[in-house]
Design a protein around this motif. Structure first.
Motif, short mmCIF file in Angstrom:
data_model
loop_
_atom_site.label_atom_id
_atom_site.label_comp_id
_atom_site.label_asym_id
_atom_site.label_seq_id
_atom_site.Cartn_x
_atom_site.Cartn_y
_atom_site.Cartn_z
N ALA A 57 0.74 -1.24 0.09
CA ALA A 57 -0.09 0.11 0.07
C ALA A 57 0.72 1.27 -0.09
O ALA A 57 0.44 2.45 -0.37
N TRP A 77 -5.92 3.28 -3.53
CA TRP A 77 -4.96 3.63 -2.29
C TRP A 77 -5.90 4.19 -1.22
O TRP A 77 -5.70 4.09 0.01
N LEU A 89 -7.75 1.28 0.66
CA LEU A 89 -6.83 0.55 1.50
C LEU A 89 -6.48 1.32 2.79
O LEU A 89 -6.21 0.65 3.74
#
Length: 168
Positions: free
Chosen positions: A111, A120, A123
């Motif tokens: 990540a 992104w 996450l």
């Protein structure tokens, strides 16, 4: 007769190139003037964190350095780092992936190196809510205490046996 003229032209070119590279963009924080080609590498002699600390006393907690062709921004204050990472996180999050992370394709599964986009953000939200929430951290407190006790016992045994401590 041609050699001195050629030497003068090369010298003039180097002087012009040096002064044009010393001019900084208005958007960069202050920092020492770089040398041609190598930048500020020679100002980071000895122990690097001590050199950066000395430079930050001169140029402030936010400074720019040039290392070869790369321009880097050095933050040496917790308050400035907090402000940068909270208020300007999108500007600083699109950094290139270093070659070390690309070597074994770690950048594809982490990540940390994901580009700033919906995946992104999802996450980051998942990590915040599921992995690092106070409930999850409290649930694993017993396990963390057990591991710390194992580490302390290991270090104590190494000390008794006069062995190196390999924590890695």
């Amino acid at each position: 007769m041609d050699f001195p003229i050629l030497l003068l032209i090369i010298l003039l070119f180097l002087v012009i190139w040096y002064y044009s590279s010393c001019r900084k963009s208005d958007k960069l924080p202050p920092g020492p003037n770089p040398f041609p080609i190598v930048g500020n590498i020679f100002q980071l002699n000895g122990i690097i964190h001590e050199s950066l600390s000395n430079l930050s006393q001169i140029y402030g907690p936010l400074m720019s350095l040039k290392l070869g062709k790369k321009t880097i921004i050095v933050v040496s204050s917790a308050e400035v780092a907090k402000e940068l990472l909270q208020k300007n996180d999108l500007k600083f999050s699109s950094i290139g992936v270093p070659n070390a992370a690309q070597a074994l394709e770690h950048h594809m599964y982490s990540a940390v190196w994901l580009p700033v986009e919906k995946q992104w953000q999802n996450l980051r939200k998942l990590c915040k809510e599921q992995m690092f929430s106070s409930e999850r951290l409290n649930a694993s407190e017993v396990l963390r205490q057990e591991k710390v006790q194992q580490l302390c016992k290991f270090v104590q045994e190494c000390c008794i046996n006069c062995e190196r401590v390999d924590i890695g």
